[in-house]
Design a protein around this motif. Structure first.
Motif, short mmCIF file in Angstrom:
data_model
loop_
_atom_site.label_atom_id
_atom_site.label_comp_id
_atom_site.label_asym_id
_atom_site.label_seq_id
_atom_site.Cartn_x
_atom_site.Cartn_y
_atom_site.Cartn_z
N VAL A 1 13.17 -17.77 33.41
CA VAL A 1 13.31 -16.33 33.69
C VAL A 1 14.72 -15.86 33.32
CG1 VAL A 1 13.27 -14.56 35.49
CG2 VAL A 1 11.58 -16.39 35.52
N GLY A 2 15.72 -16.69 33.63
CA GLY A 2 17.10 -16.35 33.28
C GLY A 2 17.31 -16.21 31.79
N ARG B 1 12.09 -22.39 38.33
CA ARG B 1 11.01 -22.59 37.38
C ARG B 1 9.77 -23.12 38.09
NH1 ARG B 1 10.25 -23.83 31.78
NH2 ARG B 1 12.47 -23.61 31.29
N GLY B 2 8.61 -22.59 37.76
CA GLY B 2 7.35 -23.03 38.35
C GLY B 2 6.99 -24.45 37.92
N ASP B 3 6.12 -25.09 38.69
CA ASP B 3 5.73 -26.48 38.39
C ASP B 3 5.12 -26.61 37.01
OD1 ASP B 3 6.63 -27.22 40.87
OD2 ASP B 3 4.66 -27.02 41.85
N ASP C 1 18.53 -17.88 37.18
CA ASP C 1 17.75 -19.07 37.53
C ASP C 1 18.15 -19.65 38.88
OD1 ASP C 1 16.29 -18.90 35.22
OD2 ASP C 1 17.60 -20.24 34.08
N GLY C 2 19.33 -19.29 39.36
CA GLY C 2 19.74 -19.74 40.69
C GLY C 2 18.95 -19.09 41.80
N LYS D 1 7.20 -12.70 33.45
CA LYS D 1 8.44 -13.24 34.01
C LYS D 1 9.12 -12.25 34.95
CE LYS D 1 8.36 -17.11 31.61
NZ LYS D 1 8.32 -18.47 32.19
N TRP D 2 9.24 -11.00 34.50
CA TRP D 2 9.92 -10.00 35.32
C TRP D 2 9.09 -9.61 36.54
CZ3 TRP D 2 12.69 -6.03 31.60
CH2 TRP D 2 13.76 -6.68 31.00
N ASN D 3 7.80 -9.90 36.50
CA ASN D 3 6.96 -9.60 37.65
C ASN D 3 7.32 -10.47 38.85
OD1 ASN D 3 4.87 -7.79 38.43
ND2 ASN D 3 3.44 -9.50 38.53
N ARG D 4 8.04 -11.56 38.60
CA ARG D 4 8.46 -12.46 39.67
C ARG D 4 9.75 -12.01 40.35
NH1 ARG D 4 8.84 -18.27 37.13
NH2 ARG D 4 9.41 -18.69 39.30
#
Length: 574
Positions: free
Chosen positions: A94-95, A85-87, A80-81, A143-146
């Protein structure tokens, strides 16, 4: 806190036990267990039936261990660092998606499609509450697509950096090896990683992905990993990553001035050793194929002597001196420079190779007898010496044995072609003299024979990491069911993290005098359940742990916890 909840359906009351916890900061029903019909409700209210009713049983112990191992590392915060996180993003971060995948691979690896159902059987809601409806393969894809390749590279670097800070592994001698994992990806699916090559599981017809792993000798903790196309030779991959790999490791505070990497013969190449020779701080220990040094491998055993290693000392104590590992030391020029060369002899390996060799020779003899009979009978397609020799060569290739061990002769005559064969005594005896032999080469000219042999033998430590990666229950890298390179990279990263955590578990237990493998411990702890019970005439259900076995109690104690008389998990004070 568990409580009763009554639902009315068509005017009839039905009893449930609900448990509520905060998920994403909001109260949420994390567990709902059906108790029964109105008759069942009346039975519980009047205290009829058993003294203690078991309402729900969930796996607890192994998952709790996984959480304990992750506490100081906190893989979710590392990821997450780098991925905010999206708005409008809700649910696990994701973490956390990485975290829940890692925990699963530490306990009982399943596909992303089955992950939510697997967690339903566990006490995850009492360890780290999560909306299980969000743990789907579709959400993992999103999530992993990011996670791009560069982002994942930064995440992995941060992960190993934190590992070094916590574990402080000795990094003056490292072990590097490679493996590959097959995938069922279709031929036309585009991928730079999934390529066909020589598969170590024998599935050469499937596309595969290569994985390189660098492990600290002694601690067996991974320090670096790399992913590469399945058709790339190990030596070429080693050449491509040396700058990055050694650059990272040499930056460690714990690294001494001298750094030695132990590799196997698959990494041998002039370019690789030229690079190592240019870096005075880095040294190597490698193996060398006896095929390319047959004179050296055929040296008589009279020139060998026992090596003062732990295994030999144990064999002497057991009265098996004849089983000791022997060694012969010399020097030679390899890859343009003078190197120390050690030839070792293992009696057990020699006997095994001799048995296999004799079996193959007997198979060839029987096949040659059959060939000779067909030639004598003037059978079709058995009249040309060249064609017959080609069949013999194919037979030897199939058995992976030299074709020079037998000599075939053909004698044309009026009665037709005659074939004879005989064993070549010189070639056979020369091959037998190489049984049990292994060649080790190093540029550590000042190392003792014992130090060189022990370093080479310790390659089993990195091979052990690959062994656990192929375990169907733990880690479970193969088969890789993802079909895009970005998801394959994420999948392999979670597997490496799980592999690292399992080794940390073994080290933690060993420090407390418990000498058990991660596989044994996880299998044992999976049988420590969290149970939702209801005592006779009680108004509220109670969640408790089963009474742990002796081995389970030892593991809990190693993590400073115990199960009290009421089934509660309590920290050990003092």
């Amino acid at each position: 806190m568990a409580h009763f909840h009554i639902k009315k359906k068509k005017g009839r009351p039905y009893l449930y036990v609900r448990e509520v916890a905060r998920v994403d900061g909001k109260p949420k029903v994390i567990s709902q267990t059906y108790i029964g019909s109105p008759e069942r409700v009346a039975e519980l209210a009047t205290g009829q039936g058993q003294q203690i009713q078991t309402l729900k049983v969930e796996e607890f112990g192994a998952l709790w261990l996984a959480q304990q191992i992750d506490k100081d590392m906190d893989i979710a915060s590392i990821v997450d660092g780098f991925v905010e996180r999206g708005d409008r993003e809700t649910g696990p971060t994701v973490g956390e998606y990485f975290l829940y995948c890692v925990w699963n691979r530490m306990v009982a690896a399943v596909s992303k499609n089955k992950l939510g159902r697997w967690y339903q059987r566990t006490a995850i809601q009492h360890i780290r509450p999560v909306n299980l409806d969000a743990l789907t393969s579709k959400r993992y894809w999103e999530k992993w697509n990011r996670i791009g390749e560069q982002t994942l590279h930064k995440i992995s670097h941060a992960f190993f950096e934190r590992l070094w800070q916590i574990e402080s592994p000795e990094a003056d001698c490292l072990l590097f090896d490679t493996s590959n994992y097959y995938t069922f990806m279709a031929t036309r699916t585009p991928s730079e990683l999934a390529r066909r090559g020589k598969n170590k599981a024998g599935r050469h017809y499937l596309r595969q992905i290569g994985l390189g792993l660098l492990v600290a000798r002694g601690s067996r903790l991974p320090l670096y990993y790399s992913i590469y196309p399945g058709n790339l030779h190990d030596s070429k991959h080693f050449e491509a990553i040396m700058d990055e790999m050694f650059g990272i490791v040499c930056g460690l505070h714990q690294t001494k001035q001298r750094l030695t990497v132990v590799i196997d013969k698959g990494m041998n190449a002039d370019e690789n050793f030229a690079w190592i020779d240019e870096h005075a701080r880095i040294h190597f220990v490698t193996t060398y194929s006896t095929y390319f040094a047959q004179d050296l491998a055929a040296i008589d055993l009279d020139h060998f002597e026992p090596v003062d290693i732990e295994k030999n000392q144990r064999l002497v104590a057991e009265g098996q001196e004849e089983e000791r590992l022997l060694a012969y030391r010399t020097t030679g020029e390899y890859w343009g420079k003078k190197r120390t060369v050690i030839v070792t002899y293992n009696p057990a390996s020699a006997r095994k190779q001799a048995y296999t060799f004799e079996t193959k020779l007997d198979t060839i003899r029987r096949e040659l007898i059959s060939m000779r009979a067909k030639v004598k009978a003037d059978a079709p397609q058995w009249r040309e010496p060249k064609a017959i020799e080609e069949r013999y060569l194919r037979l030897c290739q199939r058995l992976h044995i030299s074709s020079r061990l037998y000599r075939l002769t053909f004698d044309p005559s009026e009665d037709g072609l005659k074939m004879s064969f005989r064993k070549d005594p010189y070639q056979v005896s020369r091959r037998e003299s190489m049984f049990g032999k292994n060649i080790i080469i190093t540029d550590n000219m000042d190392w003792t024979t014992r130090e060189i042999v022990e370093a080479s033998l310790d390659r089993w430590q990195v091979e052990d990491r690959f062994r656990i990666s192929n375990d169907d229950e733990l880690v479970g890298i193969r088969p890789i069911r993802h079909w895009t390179d970005s998801k394959i990279r994420c999948h392999l990263f979670t597997c490496v993290v799980a592999m690292t955590y399992l080794r940390r578990l073994e080290r933690k237990l060993a420090a407390n005098g418990i000498d058990r493998t991660a596989e044994e411990v996880m299998d044992d702890m999976r049988h420590l359940h969290s149970v939702l019970t209801l005592k006779k005439k009680e108004r509220k259900p109670v969640r408790r742990l089963e009474t742990p076995s002796k081995t389970q109690a030892e593991v809990l104690s190693a993590f400073n916890h115990r199960v009290d008389e009421d089934g509660g998990l309590q920290p050990i004070v003092g």
